[in-house]
Motif scaffolding. Structure first.
Motif, PDB file in Angstrom:
ATOM      1  N   LEU A  16       0.822  -1.215   0.000  1.00 20.75           N
ATOM      2  CA  LEU A  16       0.000   0.000   0.000  1.00 20.75           C
ATOM      3  C   LEU A  16       0.852   1.260   0.000  1.00 20.75           C
ATOM      4  CD1 LEU A  16      -2.756  -0.962   2.616  1.00 20.75           C
ATOM      5  CD2 LEU A  16      -2.820  -1.212   0.128  1.00 20.75           C
ATOM      6  N   GLY A  17       2.164   1.098   0.210  1.00 19.54           N
ATOM      7  CA  GLY A  17       3.060   2.248   0.239  1.00 19.54           C
ATOM      8  C   GLY A  17       3.062   2.983   1.563  1.00 19.54           C
ATOM      9  N   ILE A  18       2.646   2.290   2.634  1.00 20.92           N
ATOM     10  CA  ILE A  18       2.635   2.906   3.963  1.00 20.92           C
ATOM     11  C   ILE A  18       3.582   2.137   4.871  1.00 20.92           C
ATOM     12  CG2 ILE A  18       0.322   3.858   3.735  1.00 20.92           C
ATOM     13  CD1 ILE A  18      -0.745   1.477   5.308  1.00 20.92           C
ATOM     14  N   LYS A  19       4.129   2.816   5.883  1.00 17.44           N
ATOM     15  CA  LYS A  19       5.160   2.212   6.713  1.00 17.44           C
ATOM     16  C   LYS A  19       4.866   2.422   8.207  1.00 17.44           C
ATOM     17  CE  LYS A  19       8.728   2.916   3.186  1.00 17.44           C
ATOM     18  NZ  LYS A  19      10.049   3.538   2.877  1.00 17.44           N
ATOM     19  N   PRO A  20       3.845   1.751   8.729  1.00 23.26           N
ATOM     20  CA  PRO A  20       3.548   1.924  10.145  1.00 23.26           C
ATOM     21  C   PRO A  20       4.468   1.122  11.063  1.00 23.26           C
ATOM     22  CG  PRO A  20       2.035   0.347   9.192  1.00 23.26           C
ATOM     23  CD  PRO A  20       2.884   0.862   8.062  1.00 23.26           C
TER      24      PRO A  20
ATOM     25  N   ASN B 276      -0.674   3.501  -5.486  1.00 23.40           N
ATOM     26  CA  ASN B 276      -1.575   4.619  -5.694  1.00 23.40           C
ATOM     27  C   ASN B 276      -1.149   5.808  -4.835  1.00 23.40           C
ATOM     28  OD1 ASN B 276      -4.239   6.099  -4.756  1.00 23.40           O
ATOM     29  ND2 ASN B 276      -4.660   5.197  -6.753  1.00 23.40           N
ATOM     30  N   ALA B 277      -0.891   6.937  -5.478  1.00 23.40           N
ATOM     31  CA  ALA B 277      -0.366   8.113  -4.768  1.00 23.40           C
ATOM     32  C   ALA B 277      -1.348   8.631  -3.719  1.00 23.40           C
ATOM     33  CB  ALA B 277      -0.037   9.215  -5.768  1.00 23.40           C
ATOM     34  N   GLU B 278      -2.633   8.612  -4.033  1.00 25.69           N
ATOM     35  CA  GLU B 278      -3.641   9.101  -3.090  1.00 25.69           C
ATOM     36  C   GLU B 278      -3.652   8.255  -1.816  1.00 25.69           C
ATOM     37  OE1 GLU B 278      -8.505   9.631  -2.791  1.00 25.69           O
ATOM     38  OE2 GLU B 278      -7.563   9.225  -4.739  1.00 25.69           O
ATOM     39  N   LEU B 279      -3.544   6.952  -1.986  1.00 26.51           N
ATOM     40  CA  LEU B 279      -3.543   6.052  -0.837  1.00 26.51           C
ATOM     41  C   LEU B 279      -2.270   6.234  -0.005  1.00 26.51           C
ATOM     42  CD1 LEU B 279      -5.651   3.830  -0.033  1.00 26.51           C
ATOM     43  CD2 LEU B 279      -3.991   2.162  -0.875  1.00 26.51           C
ATOM     44  N   ARG B 280      -1.125   6.390  -0.687  1.00 29.45           N
ATOM     45  CA  ARG B 280       0.158   6.570   0.017  1.00 29.45           C
ATOM     46  C   ARG B 280       0.165   7.834   0.869  1.00 29.45           C
ATOM     47  NH1 ARG B 280       2.516   4.878  -4.982  1.00 29.45           N
ATOM     48  NH2 ARG B 280       2.913   7.042  -5.534  1.00 29.45           N
ATOM     49  N   ALA B 281      -0.600   8.836   0.449  1.00 28.54           N
ATOM     50  CA  ALA B 281      -0.618  10.111   1.162  1.00 28.54           C
ATOM     51  C   ALA B 281      -1.488  10.073   2.416  1.00 28.54           C
ATOM     52  CB  ALA B 281      -1.106  11.214   0.223  1.00 28.54           C
ATOM     53  N   MET B 282      -2.273   9.027   2.566  1.00 30.74           N
ATOM     54  CA  MET B 282      -3.166   8.935   3.716  1.00 30.74           C
ATOM     55  C   MET B 282      -2.415   8.508   4.971  1.00 30.74           C
ATOM     56  SD  MET B 282      -6.507   6.941   2.217  1.00 30.74           S
ATOM     57  CE  MET B 282      -7.524   7.634   0.912  1.00 30.74           C
ATOM     58  N   ALA B 283      -3.013   8.780   6.121  1.00 32.94           N
ATOM     59  CA  ALA B 283      -2.517   8.190   7.363  1.00 32.94           C
ATOM     60  C   ALA B 283      -2.669   6.678   7.255  1.00 32.94           C
ATOM     61  CB  ALA B 283      -3.318   8.713   8.541  1.00 32.94           C
ATOM     62  N   PRO B 284      -1.712   5.890   7.795  1.00 32.07           N
ATOM     63  CA  PRO B 284      -1.781   4.437   7.641  1.00 32.07           C
ATOM     64  C   PRO B 284      -3.138   3.830   7.996  1.00 32.07           C
ATOM     65  CG  PRO B 284       0.335   5.041   8.543  1.00 32.07           C
ATOM     66  CD  PRO B 284      -0.471   6.296   8.476  1.00 32.07           C
TER      67      PRO B 284
END
Length: 286
Positions: A18-22, A263-271
């Protein structure tokens, strides 16, 4: 929330996809909170953390009915000979440790082009390297999945195109000659390769190791689609996700299903928000 299990499929949270790193422990928390049936193992975390720490996570996952999804292969099939040999050597211990934690699926993608290797030479090298990796994984009881990459906008960028369709991926797996090696199927690559539900219907359930569900942006022809620009499954309807899922159900696939939208929009969201939106999309298409 995602439905944990749907006719043998189990929804698999991969924060990296998802491009997120929690962080991995937070990813486990998010998988539990949003009802995922599995979480993608972090090989680095699991092979470097104390066993008792990992066992604590396993217990927590089991308590909530969450399984392991498919892990990424810590070996680069396209590395130079020395690097490949070093990574292969390290894989011996890594595979045993992953298997001891109950992880039974590992996968990687096939780079669909080369500037230096012709198709035939690249095919031989991949078959040999995949067989070496598989010998280690199979010995540890871990299945090995290979994902072909379909967009023409990617495989046509270098001198020699390589495996980028389902038929070619099956030929490569046949050349390896191990029943332990199978496919990772992704709707985006299936769509950009011009394939149909009938192509999936020709597979056996045993041939499929893992599944990725994505949609494609509108306003682009099939050959214009970019590998790094996708949508959550069901977001646009460009890809027949329902037909893809229906074909997998018909052959009796049982295993993890994740989203990898780049997806850039998803990556920009809080995890937490990104995971919530992903869970919602999976529930809708499954």
């Amino acid at each position: 929330m995602a439905d944990q299990n749907t006719d043998g499929f189990y929804t698999n949270l991969s924060c990296g996809a998802l491009g997120i790193k929690p962080g991995f422990e937070a990813a486990v928390d998010l998988a539990i909170e949003f009802g995922f049936g599995a979480v993608e193992p972090d090989v680095g975390y699991l092979t470097s953390s104390p066993a008792e720490q990992v066992e604590g996570l396993r217990s927590r996952l089991a308590e909530h009915g969450v399984k392991w999804g498919n892990a990424g292969l810590p070996v680069d099939l396209n590395a130079n000979a020395a690097a490949f040999a070093s990574q292969l050597d390290a894989l011996n211990d890594q595979a045993v440790r992953l298997a001891s934690y109950g992880i039974d699926r590992v996968g990687t993608w096939i780079r669909p082009m080369s500037n230096t290797l012709t198709y035939r030479r690249n095919f031989r090298r991949h078959a040999e390297r995949i067989a070496l990796v598989d010998e280690i994984l199979a010995g540890a009881g871990v299945r090995f999945g290979l994902e072909y990459v379909g967009p023409k906008s990617f495989w046509s960028t270098e001198l020699y195109p390589f495996v980028h369709t389902l038929a070619e991926a099956r030929e490569l797996i046949d050349a390896v000659g191990s029943p332990n090696v199978g496919l990772i199927l992704d709707t985006f690559h299936w769509y950009t390769s011009g394939e149909s539900a009938a192509d999936i219907a020709e597979l056996s359930a045993q041939e499929v190791v893992a599944v990725d569900l994505n949609d494609a942006p509108t306003g682009l022809e099939r050959d214009q689609q970019q590998d790094g620009q996708r949508m959550l499954p069901g977001a646009t309807g460009v890809i027949d996700v329902a037909g893809f899922v229906g074909a997998l159900r018909k052959i009796g696939y049982v295993g993890p299903v994740k989203v990898e939208p780049f997806n850039a929009e998803l990556r920009a969201m809080a995890p937490r928000d990104a995971v919530a939106k992903t869970a919602e999309s999976l529930t809708a298409v499954l």
